[in-house]
Design a protein around this motif. Structure first.
Motif, PDB file in Angstrom:
ATOM      1  N   GLN A  23       0.806  -1.221   0.000  1.00  0.00           N
ATOM      2  CA  GLN A  23       0.000   0.000   0.000  1.00  0.00           C
ATOM      3  C   GLN A  23       0.846   1.280   0.000  1.00  0.00           C
ATOM      4  N   LYS A  24       1.975   1.256  -0.642  1.00  0.00           N
ATOM      5  CA  LYS A  24       2.887   2.392  -0.607  1.00  0.00           C
ATOM      6  C   LYS A  24       2.274   3.674  -1.157  1.00  0.00           C
ATOM      7  N   ASN A  25       1.480   3.569  -2.198  1.00  0.00           N
ATOM      8  CA  ASN A  25       0.944   4.764  -2.853  1.00  0.00           C
ATOM      9  C   ASN A  25      -0.579   4.858  -2.754  1.00  0.00           C
ATOM     10  N   HIS A  26      -1.135   4.332  -1.653  1.00  0.00           N
ATOM     11  CA  HIS A  26      -2.593   4.252  -1.541  1.00  0.00           C
ATOM     12  C   HIS A  26      -3.174   5.124  -0.432  1.00  0.00           C
ATOM     13  N   SER A  27      -2.395   6.030   0.129  1.00  0.00           N
ATOM     14  CA  SER A  27      -2.834   6.745   1.329  1.00  0.00           C
ATOM     15  C   SER A  27      -4.096   7.574   1.126  1.00  0.00           C
ATOM     16  N   ASP A  30      -9.621   5.991  -2.660  1.00  0.00           N
ATOM     17  CA  ASP A  30     -10.862   5.371  -2.215  1.00  0.00           C
ATOM     18  C   ASP A  30     -10.586   3.967  -1.710  1.00  0.00           C
ATOM     19  N   GLU A  31     -11.439   3.515  -0.803  1.00  0.00           N
ATOM     20  CA  GLU A  31     -11.185   2.232  -0.159  1.00  0.00           C
ATOM     21  C   GLU A  31     -12.160   1.141  -0.604  1.00  0.00           C
ATOM     22  N   LEU A  32     -11.616  -0.049  -0.723  1.00  0.00           N
ATOM     23  CA  LEU A  32     -12.385  -1.280  -0.866  1.00  0.00           C
ATOM     24  C   LEU A  32     -12.210  -2.019   0.449  1.00  0.00           C
ATOM     25  N   ILE A  33     -13.287  -2.158   1.223  1.00  0.00           N
ATOM     26  CA  ILE A  33     -13.147  -2.772   2.537  1.00  0.00           C
ATOM     27  C   ILE A  33     -13.755  -4.177   2.548  1.00  0.00           C
ATOM     28  N   PHE A  34     -13.167  -5.021   3.360  1.00  0.00           N
ATOM     29  CA  PHE A  34     -13.653  -6.388   3.568  1.00  0.00           C
ATOM     30  C   PHE A  34     -14.166  -6.516   4.990  1.00  0.00           C
ATOM     31  N   LEU A  35     -15.304  -7.197   5.130  1.00  0.00           N
ATOM     32  CA  LEU A  35     -15.898  -7.492   6.426  1.00  0.00           C
ATOM     33  C   LEU A  35     -16.208  -8.973   6.486  1.00  0.00           C
ATOM     34  N   GLY A  36     -15.834  -9.622   7.569  1.00  0.00           N
ATOM     35  CA  GLY A  36     -16.105 -11.049   7.686  1.00  0.00           C
ATOM     36  C   GLY A  36     -15.541 -11.607   8.977  1.00  0.00           C
ATOM     37  N   GLY A  37     -15.417 -12.931   9.022  1.00  0.00           N
ATOM     38  CA  GLY A  37     -14.921 -13.618  10.199  1.00  0.00           C
ATOM     39  C   GLY A  37     -13.454 -13.986  10.082  1.00  0.00           C
ATOM     40  N   SER A  38     -13.104 -15.103  10.696  1.00  0.00           N
ATOM     41  CA  SER A  38     -11.692 -15.477  10.806  1.00  0.00           C
ATOM     42  C   SER A  38     -11.049 -15.827   9.465  1.00  0.00           C
ATOM     43  N   GLN A  56      -4.383  -6.746  -2.985  1.00  0.00           N
ATOM     44  CA  GLN A  56      -3.881  -5.372  -3.077  1.00  0.00           C
ATOM     45  C   GLN A  56      -2.730  -5.261  -4.065  1.00  0.00           C
ATOM     46  N   LYS A  57      -1.926  -6.301  -4.156  1.00  0.00           N
ATOM     47  CA  LYS A  57      -0.793  -6.308  -5.086  1.00  0.00           C
ATOM     48  C   LYS A  57      -1.261  -6.184  -6.531  1.00  0.00           C
ATOM     49  N   LYS A  58      -2.515  -6.586  -6.798  1.00  0.00           N
ATOM     50  CA  LYS A  58      -3.056  -6.561  -8.159  1.00  0.00           C
ATOM     51  C   LYS A  58      -3.879  -5.301  -8.440  1.00  0.00           C
ATOM     52  N   ILE A  59      -4.247  -4.563  -7.386  1.00  0.00           N
ATOM     53  CA  ILE A  59      -5.140  -3.412  -7.535  1.00  0.00           C
ATOM     54  C   ILE A  59      -4.418  -2.140  -7.097  1.00  0.00           C
ATOM     55  N   ASN A  60      -4.361  -1.163  -7.972  1.00  0.00           N
ATOM     56  CA  ASN A  60      -3.662   0.082  -7.672  1.00  0.00           C
ATOM     57  C   ASN A  60      -4.595   1.261  -7.414  1.00  0.00           C
ATOM     58  N   ASN A  61      -5.816   1.213  -7.942  1.00  0.00           N
ATOM     59  CA  ASN A  61      -6.691   2.378  -7.840  1.00  0.00           C
ATOM     60  C   ASN A  61      -7.596   2.375  -6.606  1.00  0.00           C
ATOM     61  N   LEU A  62      -7.501   1.346  -5.776  1.00  0.00           N
ATOM     62  CA  LEU A  62      -8.266   1.279  -4.540  1.00  0.00           C
ATOM     63  C   LEU A  62      -7.371   0.795  -3.404  1.00  0.00           C
ATOM     64  N   LYS A  63      -7.560   1.369  -2.222  1.00  0.00           N
ATOM     65  CA  LYS A  63      -6.851   0.914  -1.039  1.00  0.00           C
ATOM     66  C   LYS A  63      -7.708  -0.117  -0.322  1.00  0.00           C
ATOM     67  N   ILE A  64      -7.162  -1.282  -0.081  1.00  0.00           N
ATOM     68  CA  ILE A  64      -7.918  -2.365   0.563  1.00  0.00           C
ATOM     69  C   ILE A  64      -7.728  -2.297   2.076  1.00  0.00           C
ATOM     70  N   ASN A 259     -13.644 -11.808 -10.411  1.00  0.00           N
ATOM     71  CA  ASN A 259     -15.048 -11.366 -10.305  1.00  0.00           C
ATOM     72  C   ASN A 259     -15.157  -9.847 -10.231  1.00  0.00           C
ATOM     73  N   LEU A 260     -14.272  -9.215  -9.476  1.00  0.00           N
ATOM     74  CA  LEU A 260     -14.325  -7.758  -9.344  1.00  0.00           C
ATOM     75  C   LEU A 260     -14.098  -7.055 -10.675  1.00  0.00           C
ATOM     76  N   LYS A 261     -13.266  -7.641 -11.519  1.00  0.00           N
ATOM     77  CA  LYS A 261     -12.996  -7.034 -12.829  1.00  0.00           C
ATOM     78  C   LYS A 261     -14.277  -6.899 -13.649  1.00  0.00           C
ATOM     79  N   LYS A 262     -15.244  -7.762 -13.396  1.00  0.00           N
ATOM     80  CA  LYS A 262     -16.516  -7.725 -14.119  1.00  0.00           C
ATOM     81  C   LYS A 262     -17.524  -6.776 -13.479  1.00  0.00           C
ATOM     82  N   LEU A 263     -17.255  -6.354 -12.243  1.00  0.00           N
ATOM     83  CA  LEU A 263     -18.241  -5.609 -11.468  1.00  0.00           C
ATOM     84  C   LEU A 263     -17.914  -4.134 -11.252  1.00  0.00           C
ATOM     85  N   ILE A 264     -16.622  -3.826 -11.068  1.00  0.00           N
ATOM     86  CA  ILE A 264     -16.223  -2.441 -10.812  1.00  0.00           C
ATOM     87  C   ILE A 264     -14.954  -2.134 -11.573  1.00  0.00           C
ATOM     88  N   ASP A 265     -14.600  -0.866 -11.583  1.00  0.00           N
ATOM     89  CA  ASP A 265     -13.386  -0.429 -12.266  1.00  0.00           C
ATOM     90  C   ASP A 265     -12.191  -0.638 -11.361  1.00  0.00           C
TER      91      ASP A 265
END
Length: 267
Positions: A23-27, A30-38, A56-64, A259-265
């Motif tokens: 995440q060096k250049n993601h400060s 916009d964020e993509l957040i994950f919510l879940g369990g263990s 995150q290594k594959k996505i540059n335009n969103l901070k995970i 899957n995300l590639k088909k759903l969002i930019d």
């Protein structure tokens, strides 16, 4: 987790999220957040091995950001999301991860609460849970703690008494677990729409039919959802624990990315 296993380090940041690498250049993005369990947290593996770090290594335009926690169900994740909205204004997308056991966690299942309490280092757990009223509306409940009866650590009779008390206290919840979970999904969609946030429900279990009780709700509320169903074979799980290992997390990362590639930019 096993004699030949290695130690692992789970880094939790000040905002209670699991550390995500690359995440060096993601400060300020916009964020993509994950919510879940263990499983979503990445229990039993290091920060660099989780599917969120690999994604995150594959996505540059969103901070995970990974706000998952061991023991969370859909309802607990929903409450976490509500609190995040009070703190943040840069959430672009949210992926709510589901496995079938979350339905029990949502309604304060007696066995699940007993299990959490048994293995808690502090000796107690307060579990927020939900139910429905006669109008089939979502009812929120304050955290419930497992009742402690005298000598329950050593007495089978005392344990049975505690179990019966809790089952009575949480009676009728079990039969409504799918109704409650459907209501949570619908409310989550309403809130994300209000805040212009993309919502996706992800099935990350080994059951390709896990979404069956919710398909009508998904359709009625236009909730986007997808599966990353992978059977938990021995070579894909942590020996002595059973959670997904790095190899399975790599597979999760690839599936989510495809899957995300088909759903969002994403880029």
């Amino acid at each position: 987790f096993s004699d030949e296993g290695n130690s692992v380090t789970i880094n939790i940041l000040e905002d209670s999220s699991r550390k995500v690498l690359h995440q060096k250049n993601h400060s300020n993005k916009d964020e993509l957040i994950f919510l879940g369990g263990s499983i979503t947290l990445g229990w039993g593996i290091n920060d660099n091995q989780t599917f969120t770090s690999k994604l995150q290594k594959k996505i540059n335009n969103l901070k995970i950001k990974n706000y998952s926690a061991g023991g969370y169900g859909t309802y607990q994740s929903f409450l976490r999301f509500e609190n995040l909205l009070k703190e943040k204004d840069n959430i672009k997308s949210v992926i709510l991860v589901y496995v079938p056991s979350h339905a029990e966690r949502n309604i304060g299942d007696e066995f699940w609460l007993r299990t959490l309490t048994k293995f808690s280092k502090r000796g107690y757990v307060g579990l927020p849970y939900a139910s429905t009223n006669k109008k089939k509306e979502l009812v929120r409940h304050e955290p419930v703690k497992y009742v402690r009866t005298p000598f329950m650590e050593s007495s089978a009779v005392s344990n049975k008494i505690a179990k019966r008390i809790m089952k009575f206290k949480l009676r009728n919840n079990e039969k409504n677990k799918f109704v409650v979970t459907n209501l949570i999904f619908a409310e989550m969609k309403r809130i994300t729409n209000k805040n212009d946030i993309d919502l996706f429900i992800l099935n990350i279990s080994n059951d390709e039919n896990a979404f069956r009780p919710y398909l009508d709700t998904f359709k009625q509320n236009e909730i986007k959802h997808f599966n990353c169903v992978i059977n938990r074979t021995k070579d894909l799980t942590i020996k002595g624990d059973g959670h997904p290992n790095e190899k399975m997390h790599t597979m999760f990362s690839n599936c989510i990315h495809n899957n995300l590639k088909k759903l969002i930019d994403i880029s």
